[in-house]
Design a protein around this motif. Structure first.
Motif, short mmCIF file in Angstrom:
data_model
loop_
_atom_site.label_atom_id
_atom_site.label_comp_id
_atom_site.label_asym_id
_atom_site.label_seq_id
_atom_site.Cartn_x
_atom_site.Cartn_y
_atom_site.Cartn_z
N ALA A 1 0.32 -1.40 -0.56
CA ALA A 1 0.20 -0.08 -0.29
C ALA A 1 0.56 1.23 0.11
CB ALA A 1 -1.32 -0.30 0.93
N SER B 1 -2.80 -2.60 -5.42
CA SER B 1 -2.38 -1.96 -3.32
C SER B 1 -2.84 -2.63 -2.91
CB SER B 1 -0.84 -0.92 -4.25
OG SER B 1 -1.76 -0.24 -4.31
N GLY B 2 -3.86 -2.59 -3.13
CA GLY B 2 -4.95 -2.41 -1.58
C GLY B 2 -5.88 -1.41 -2.18
#
Length: 235
Positions: free
Chosen positions: A40, A113-114
C-alpha cells in the motif's frame, strides 16, 4: 464513418495496452512479495507522484472529460507543471498522450496495491481522453470540422467495451447518459471493433481468467476422480 472505423481500431489497441499494463503491474507486485502495508505504501507513493505531475489522473476524471467535450483545454492543464510552458497545441497533445499512457499504471497500482475500485470509471475516462486526443491530432493534420464531442463519447464506449468485454453495456450506457441516441451506429461500430480486437488477443476477459483457470482445473480433477475406479480395476 471513417472517423469511427479508425477510432474502433485505435481504441481496441489502447484497451489491449490497458489490460497488458494491469497484468504487468500485478506480476511485478507479486514478484516483490511485499506485505499488505508495504504494498500500500509503494502504491500510494507512485500514485502521489503521478497525480502531482498529471492532476487529471486523480479521482474519477469526469471533470477532465467534461472540459474536453466543452473544448476547455486550459482547465485540463491549469493545475499541472505544464502550465508554466507556453500553451500551444503540441503542449496539449503531449500532455494528453502522457495522461492516456499513465492512466493504465495509475489504475493498476490503485487496485493491485490494496485500493478499492475497478476498471469501469478509469476505462471511461481513458476513452474520453483518447477521443479528445484523436480529435486534436486530426485538427492539426488537415481536418478542421471535427465532431469533438461525438468522438469523445464514442471512444468512451469503445474503451469500456475493450477493457471490460462488455460492448452492449458500453453502447447503451453512453447513449443513455449522454442522450446521444443519434450516435447508436457510431457507438456500435467503435465498440464492436474494439471488442473483437480484445477477443482476438484474449478470448476470455482478463478479470475472469483466474476464475476460468480454476474451473478448468476443477474439471480436470473431476475427470480424474471419475476414471480412477476404472483404472484401479484394469491394474
Amino acid at each position: 464513418m471513417p472517423y469511427y472505423l479508425i477510432l474502433g481500431i485505435v481504441t481496441g489497441i489502447y484497451a489491449r495496452y490497458f489490460v497488458i499494463i494491469s497484468q504487468k503491474v500485478e506480476h511485478y507486485l507479486k514478484k516483490l512479495s511485499l506485505s499488505r502495508l508495504r504494498k500500500a505504501m509503494l502504491g500510494g507513493a507512485i500514485l502521489s507522484l503521478l497525480c502531482v505531475l498529471f492532476p487529471p489522473l486523480f479521482g474519477e476524471g469526469y471533470d477532465t472529460v467534461k472540459a474536453s467535450t466543452n473544448g476547455n483545454t486550459q482547465a485540463i492543464i491549469e493545475n499541472s507543471f505544464f502550465r508554466y510552458f507556453e500553451i500551444k497545441d503540441w503542449t496539449i497533445i503531449l500532455f494528453l498522450l502522457l495522461v492516456c499512457l499513465l492512466k493504465a499504471f495509475a489504475t493498476s497500482f490503485t487496485i493491485l496495491s490494496g485500493g478499492n475500485g475497478g476498471n469501469f470509471a478509469p476505462s471511461l475516462f481513458a476513452g474520453g481522453t483518447v477521443g479528445y486526443l484523436f480529435a486534436l491530432v486530426c485538427q492539426q493534420i488537415v481536418f478542421t470540422d471535427i465532431p469533438v464531442t461525438n468522438l469523445v463519447l464514442v471512444v468512451m464506449a469503445g474503451a469500456m467495451s475493450g477493457v471490460l468485454y462488455a460492448p452492449l453495456t458500453a453502447i447503451f450506457l453512453i447513449a443513455e447518459s449522454s442522450l446521444g441516441y443519434d450516435l447508436f451506429i457510431p457507438l456500435m461500430i467503435a465498440s464492436v471493433i474494439s471488442y473483437l480486437i480484445a477477443k482476438w488477443f484474449s478470448p476470455i476477459s482478463p478479470e475472469l481468467k483466474s476464475m476460468a483457470d480454476q474451473v478448468k482445473a476443477l474439471r480436470i480433477n473431476t475427470t480424474e476422480i471419475f476414471f480412477l475406479p476404472f483404472t484401479v480395476r484394469i491394474l
